[in-house]
Design a protein around this motif. Structure first.
Motif, short mmCIF file in Angstrom:
data_model
loop_
_atom_site.label_atom_id
_atom_site.label_comp_id
_atom_site.label_asym_id
_atom_site.label_seq_id
_atom_site.Cartn_x
_atom_site.Cartn_y
_atom_site.Cartn_z
N ASP A 189 0.85 -1.20 0.00
CA ASP A 189 0.00 0.00 0.00
C ASP A 189 0.88 1.25 0.00
O ASP A 189 2.08 1.19 0.27
N GLY A 190 0.26 2.41 -0.26
CA GLY A 190 0.98 3.67 -0.20
C GLY A 190 1.73 3.97 -1.49
O GLY A 190 2.95 3.95 -1.53
N THR A 191 0.99 4.24 -2.56
CA THR A 191 1.61 4.52 -3.85
C THR A 191 1.26 5.94 -4.29
O THR A 191 0.32 6.56 -3.78
N THR A 193 -0.10 6.82 -7.02
CA THR A 193 -1.40 6.83 -7.70
C THR A 193 -2.55 6.40 -6.77
O THR A 193 -3.69 6.28 -7.22
N GLN A 194 -2.21 6.11 -5.51
CA GLN A 194 -3.21 5.64 -4.54
C GLN A 194 -3.79 4.28 -4.94
O GLN A 194 -4.90 3.92 -4.52
N THR A 195 -3.07 3.56 -5.75
CA THR A 195 -3.47 2.21 -6.16
C THR A 195 -2.52 1.21 -5.53
O THR A 195 -1.31 1.43 -5.51
N GLN A 196 -3.07 0.13 -5.02
CA GLN A 196 -2.24 -0.87 -4.38
C GLN A 196 -1.23 -1.45 -5.37
O GLN A 196 -1.57 -1.79 -6.50
N GLN A 216 3.60 -0.37 -9.40
CA GLN A 216 3.26 1.01 -9.02
C GLN A 216 4.48 1.65 -8.36
O GLN A 216 5.35 0.94 -7.83
#
Length: 223
Positions: A189-191, A193-196, A216
């Motif tokens: 988590d924590g990218t 793009t807010q994508t896993q 990501q």
């Protein structure tokens, strides 16, 4: 009288011969049984040794994941070719990581990564950078301190095997990254793009690092 004496001598001789032959037959039988027992024991022992599982068997150390197909099959950028180069050099030979290499070069981190001892790198593949909006990506690439913070957030001290990957780990940036999963399925988590993020090609070995290619770009809390 003479005939009787002769018959007695012959009977005694025959009796002695029979006893001798009987004793020899008994010894031979005993020896044969002993030899047979030894052979049987040896055969059984040999069979047991052959069927015993070999000690020291280890799990496969091959890279895993669908994204591994993007890695060249041969040459310096292949899995085999990467094993004898330090991580930044190894990545520079791999076209699947060309954007990451450009970012590492812009941040002047190549020598730092190459000289590090036993690290784990969460390496964003080219599509990971393509998922970041172009203006945001260009802004980060132009901001060396922020770029350095982001890139060092992808580096963990120690070479983590797949069995050790899940958990919360301290990064070279001094913060933490948490990885979840097991086997060949891992997420972070924590990218940006807010994508896993997912590990798409894991357990890639270089001379000084174990690399897990992800889909990501990670973002430290301060970035």
């Amino acid at each position: 009288m003479k005939s009787t004496l002769t018959r007695g001598v012959m009977l005694a001789a025959a009796s002695t011969l029979a006893l001798t032959l009987g004793a020899c037959g008994s010894d031979d039988s005993s020896d044969s049984a002993s030899d047979s027992g030894s052979a049987s024991s040896s055969s059984s022992s040999s069979s047991m040794e052959t069927s015993s599982p070999s000690s020291g068997a280890s799990m496969s150390e091959e890279p895993f994941g669908a994204g591994c197909s993007a890695v060249p099959a041969d040459g310096e950028g292949s899995f085999t070719g990467m094993t004898d180069d330090p991580v930044a050099t190894a990545a520079s030979n791999n076209p699947a990581l060309s954007t990451l290499v450009s970012a590492v070069t812009a941040a002047n981190l190549g020598d730092t990564l190459n000289s590090a001892q036993d690290i784990t790198v969460l390496a964003p593949a080219n599509p990971a950078f393509e998922a970041v909006p172009a203006d945001a990506l260009n802004a980060v690439l132009a901001d060396v301190p922020q770029l350095t913070t982001i890139l060092t957030h992808h580096v963990i001290e120690g070479r983590l095997t797949p069995e050790e990957l899940a958990g919360t780990h301290t990064t070279l940036n001094g913060d933490e990254v948490t990885i979840e999963g097991s086997g060949e399925e891992f997420t972070v988590d924590g990218t940006i793009t807010q994508t896993q993020a997912s590990v798409i090609c894991g357990n890639v070995q270089t001379a000084n690092a174990t690399v897990y290619i992800i889909d990501q770009v990670l973002a430290p809390a301060a970035a």
